[in-house]
Design an enzyme around this catalytic site. Structure first.
Site, PDB file in Angstrom:
ATOM      1  N   LYS A 279       0.983  -1.091  -0.120  1.00  0.00           N
ATOM      2  CA  LYS A 279      -0.023   0.030   0.243  1.00  0.00           C
ATOM      3  C   LYS A 279       0.935   1.064  -0.046  1.00  0.00           C
ATOM      4  CE  LYS A 279      -4.084  -1.969   2.214  1.00  0.00           C
ATOM      5  NZ  LYS A 279      -5.131  -1.647   3.328  1.00  0.00           N
TER       6      LYS A 279
ATOM      7  N   HIS B 154       1.610   6.496   2.949  1.00  0.00           N
ATOM      8  CA  HIS B 154       1.037   7.707   2.773  1.00  0.00           C
ATOM      9  C   HIS B 154       1.558   8.933   3.884  1.00  0.00           C
ATOM     10  CE1 HIS B 154      -0.892   6.693   6.526  1.00  0.00           C
ATOM     11  NE2 HIS B 154      -1.451   5.730   6.101  1.00  0.00           N
TER      12      HIS B 154
ATOM     13  N   HIS C 275       2.203   7.914   7.369  1.00  0.00           N
ATOM     14  CA  HIS C 275       3.854   7.331   7.535  1.00  0.00           C
ATOM     15  C   HIS C 275       4.628   8.076   7.441  1.00  0.00           C
ATOM     16  CE1 HIS C 275       1.048   3.852   6.082  1.00  0.00           C
ATOM     17  NE2 HIS C 275       1.434   3.499   7.446  1.00  0.00           N
TER      18      HIS C 275
END
Length: 615
Positions: A138, A141, A144
């Protein structure tokens, strides 16, 4: 060495007989000031807890009785405060040699990390900082990114304070979604693309297989709705129910569940593909983290938590009466302790464990492995409840030895990081965009641009600085707008401005062309100008700033100081010129500027930045 500690000891020595207060209490009450017009150190009189007299009366009396010393002016009485101003001559001779001799170590205090400062043989305290923790396959983003920047900073901070720091990345690398990903890879994957860009390609695969799954889920839902309508006609419903069963059995969701079950059961083929995804993703992450000056000691993850640890947690919860059954599920009712904590679900009706159980198991394993003195979770504020429940459950199940050593360092959201289409952004793409924008800004000044040997590399470093400084410019808990125009500007308190300030000091040093040994012998008493005195007073504050940051755990504490110091610097250049000055004055001023460059360099590295020497 902290120059302020010399002055604290000196003031304490004079004040102890005057006040009758305990020397340790006086020493601990002497605070550094945010602005130098209030003094270099300040004493709040009520902090000494002297009874029987009003604090303002005591302040007046003590101020009057405090005799002037070689190091300190007579204190200024301001209400219930005593303000102490250091004499410039002594301060210059203490501060600048301390910076020039200690270099990168100026501002650090390794004794703070000792288990027993009186007996260093007992070793250092150990801290785990868990930060970043992205999900494999994933996008990395904004949340993070914030966790990575703040966590990297905290790890540096505690390391500088002498703690043994274990940097841990707790990857989202387990669960049914990896069954979905594995099956998706068989349909849509490419070995070549996987090796070239593992995270990007796995995300593409995940998106494609999710499209298939969503379409199937819609069909299943529509069929269930139809069965409800025809429930009065059993013969019609039976056919539809057979069709529904087949749809569910053949669905990607069911295939994913079965694949993940194989992983949990230790199937070597299923685990081999999952391990390949994990290892390639970690290799890619390491390169990205390297650009941010981040490294890890332990790439942990949900997959690494042993089943027996979670079983042990469930057993302890039951045996201690912490958990209870509720309609087939297992919950922990925390409302008697705090209504805000509510009821926490630790096991679903189908027996599946949840993040909470896994996180408790992980904490126990870490404690057994590392015997940590402190563990910090750098996680977004959206997880405030989850972490509060985690710590409380650990305490209730008899593991206060773990819970009291754990802390959640939270942070707000980044706004405006998605594209116009609302699609996700990968961190590498964000850093690339900012680097290109920075390059464009640098090219606007043609003369300076020509002097930079490797402009693209410098633009990349300054671009990363721009992103990190914007992130650290406010209190952690505040949300902020991701603004590429503002962050890449040289105007205002930005990353590029900080880099420019460092590069300018390096340029002055190159032009002065003085050896380090000549700066060591400089006559510092020649630094008599108010600009020089104020700058020395600011440089003296740096060790206290670092120590105060251990209390605030806020990168902005360091950043605010660095910007104040660089503003003080920029107002000094015209007054305190180096090139063209008389030789001894030149040496003294260069010693001052070299001290400022060292402190700025130390501060930037503490924040995780890479200072540039030309730009």
């Amino acid at each position: 060495m902290n120059p302020f500690d010399i002055y604290r000891s000196h003031i304490t020595e004079i004040l102890a007989p005057i006040t009758g207060a305990d020397a340790k209490v006086i020493y601990g009450a002497l605070q550094w000031t945010q602005t130098l017009d209030k003094g270099d150190l300040i004493l709040p009189v009520p902090a000494l807890r002297v009874k029987g007299r009003k604090p303002n009366e005591l302040a007046l009396e003590w101020g009057e009785r405090f005799s002037e010393s070689p190091l300190i002016e007579k204190p200024v009485v301001n209400g219930t405060f005593l303000q102490f101003f250091f004499k410039p001559e002594g301060l210059q001779k203490i501060v600048l040699p301390s910076i020039l001799n200690n270099k990168a170590h100026y501002g650090r205090n390794p004794s703070l990390g000792l288990r027993d400062p009186a007996d260093p043989s007992k070793g250092r305290k150990r801290i785990i900082v868990e930060f970043s923790s992205p999900n494999i396959a994933k996008p990395f983003h904004a949340g993070h990114l914030r966790s990575t920047i703040i966590g990297g900073f905290l790890a540096n901070l505690y390391e500088g304070a002498g703690w043994e720091v274990i940097r841990m990345n707790y990857l989202g690398d387990w669960g049914k979604q990896y069954g979905l990903l594995a099956n998706g890879y068989k349909k849509f994957g490419s070995e070549e693309k996987l090796l070239q860009d593992p995270i990007g390609h796995l995300y593409e695969v995940y998106v494609e297989i999710n499209k298939v799954k969503t379409a199937e889920d819609d069909k299943i839902k529509a069929l269930r709705d139809e069965i409800k309508v025809k429930s009065g006609k059993p013969e019609d419903a039976t056919v539809l129910e057979e069709e529904l069963t087949k749809l569910i059995d053949d669905s990607e969701d069911e295939k994913a569940r079965k694949y993940f079950k194989q992983m949990e059961d230790g199937n070597s083929d299923a685990l081999a593909l999952w391990r390949k995804f994990r290892d390639l993703s970690i290799d890619k992450y390491k390169k990205t983290y390297g650009r941010l000056n981040i490294h890890y000691d332990d790439y942990s993850g949900e997959s690494q938590v042993k089943a027996e640890s979670m079983e042990g947690v469930a057993r302890t919860l039951e045996e201690t009466g912490t958990s209870k059954n509720s309609e087939g599920a297992v919950i922990v009712d925390l409302t008697p302790h705090s209504k805000k904590l509510g009821k926490a679900l630790v096991k679903k009706r189908d027996g599946a464990t949840l993040y909470l159980t896994r996180d408790i198991g992980a904490a126990v394993e870490r404690f057994d492995k590392y015997h940590f003195d402190k563990m910090i979770y750098v996680v977004a504020s959206q997880q405030d409840l989850h972490l509060a429940q985690l710590f409380k459950i650990e305490e209730l199940m008899g593991r206060k030895d773990i819970s009291e050593k754990c802390q959640h360092v939270n942070f707000g959201m980044v706004l405006g990081m998605s594209t116009r289409k609302g699609t996700v952004r990968f961190l590498d793409d964000i850093l690339k965009d900012v680097g290109e924008k920075m390059h464009e800004v640098m090219r606007a000044n043609k003369d300076k641009y020509k002097q930079v040997e490797n402009p693209e590399q410098v633009a990349d470093i300054v671009g990363i600085t721009a992103v990190m400084v914007q992130d650290m410019s406010g209190k952690r808990i505040n949300n902020y707008e991701f603004d590429i125009i503002r962050m890449t500007s040289f105007e205002g308190d930005t990353g590029p401005y900080l880099q420019y300030a460092h590069a300018r000091l390096c340029s002055i040093s190159r032009k002065a062309n003085l050896s380090p040994s000549s700066l060591q012998t400089a006559d510092l008493s020649l630094l008599t100008e108010p600009h020089a005195i104020l700058l020395v007073r600011m440089l003296a504050q740096w060790p206290d700033v670092v120590q105060n940051t251990l209390k605030t755990q806020e990168p902005v504490t360091v950043l605010t100081y660095l910007f104040q110091m660089t503003h003080r610097l920029s107002s000094s250049y015209d007054v305190l010129q180096v090139v063209g000055s008389e030789e001894e004055v030149k040496k003294a001023r260069m010693a001052l500027y070299d001290g400022a460059r060292q402190v700025l360099n130390n501060g930037m590295k503490l924040l995780g930045l890479t200072p540039v020497e030309r730009m």
